[in-house]
Scaffold this motif. Structure first.
Motif, short mmCIF file in Angstrom:
data_model
loop_
_atom_site.label_atom_id
_atom_site.label_comp_id
_atom_site.label_asym_id
_atom_site.label_seq_id
_atom_site.Cartn_x
_atom_site.Cartn_y
_atom_site.Cartn_z
N GLU A 1 -4.40 -5.43 -0.13
CA GLU A 1 -4.97 -5.30 -1.47
C GLU A 1 -3.91 -5.46 -2.55
O GLU A 1 -4.16 -6.06 -3.59
CB GLU A 1 -5.67 -3.94 -1.62
CG GLU A 1 -7.04 -3.87 -0.98
CD GLU A 1 -8.02 -4.84 -1.62
OE1 GLU A 1 -8.04 -4.98 -2.86
OE2 GLU A 1 -8.77 -5.47 -0.85
N SER A 2 -2.71 -4.94 -2.33
CA SER A 2 -1.66 -5.01 -3.36
C SER A 2 -1.30 -6.47 -3.67
O SER A 2 -1.05 -6.83 -4.83
CB SER A 2 -0.42 -4.24 -2.92
OG SER A 2 0.09 -4.79 -1.70
N ILE A 3 -1.29 -7.32 -2.69
CA ILE A 3 -0.96 -8.74 -2.91
C ILE A 3 -2.16 -9.45 -3.54
O ILE A 3 -2.01 -10.24 -4.46
CB ILE A 3 -0.56 -9.41 -1.57
CG1 ILE A 3 0.76 -8.81 -1.09
CG2 ILE A 3 -0.43 -10.91 -1.75
CD1 ILE A 3 1.23 -9.33 0.26
N LEU A 4 -3.36 -9.13 -3.11
CA LEU A 4 -4.56 -9.75 -3.70
C LEU A 4 -4.66 -9.45 -5.19
O LEU A 4 -5.02 -10.31 -5.99
CB LEU A 4 -5.82 -9.28 -2.98
CG LEU A 4 -6.02 -9.82 -1.56
CD1 LEU A 4 -7.22 -9.15 -0.91
CD2 LEU A 4 -6.20 -11.33 -1.58
N LYS A 5 -4.33 -8.19 -5.58
CA LYS A 5 -4.40 -7.80 -6.99
C LYS A 5 -3.39 -8.60 -7.82
O LYS A 5 -3.66 -8.92 -8.97
CB LYS A 5 -4.16 -6.31 -7.14
CG LYS A 5 -5.35 -5.48 -6.68
CD LYS A 5 -5.10 -4.02 -6.92
CE LYS A 5 -6.14 -3.21 -6.21
NZ LYS A 5 -7.20 -2.72 -7.02
N ALA A 6 -2.24 -8.95 -7.25
CA ALA A 6 -1.23 -9.73 -7.97
C ALA A 6 -1.76 -11.11 -8.32
O ALA A 6 -1.39 -11.69 -9.35
CB ALA A 6 0.04 -9.85 -7.13
#
Length: 78
Positions: free
Chosen positions: A70-75
């Motif tokens: 999720e942290s990479i998708l949000k970026a």
């Protein structure tokens, strides 16, 4: 800057022009001062690839196509 010659000169000096191209030069052939063709040296292509030659040298993780955290998708959404 490439050498620019007119068609008549290219016809009469073709062998000399090819010798210059063979040594790495680029020649522009013009008609009435307008470039219409380019003589360039042929670059040797690398030898063909052999299928399977990297076998055992590359490792692909079993989860390589798993969803991203999720942290990479949000970026990507910013």
């Amino acid at each position: 800057m490439p050498l620019k010659v007119n068609i008549h000169e290219a016809k009469t000096q073709f062998s000399r022009l090819l010798a210059r191209v063979e040594s790495g030069e680029e020649i522009i052939i013009a008609k009435a001062g307008r470039p219409i063709a380019r003589l360039v040296p042929i670059i040797e292509r690398p030898k063909g690839r052999t299928p399977g030659s990297a076998e055992g040298k590359i490792i692909i993780s079993p989860d390589f196509d798993a969803p991203l955290p999720e942290s990479i998708l949000k970026a990507f959404e910013q």
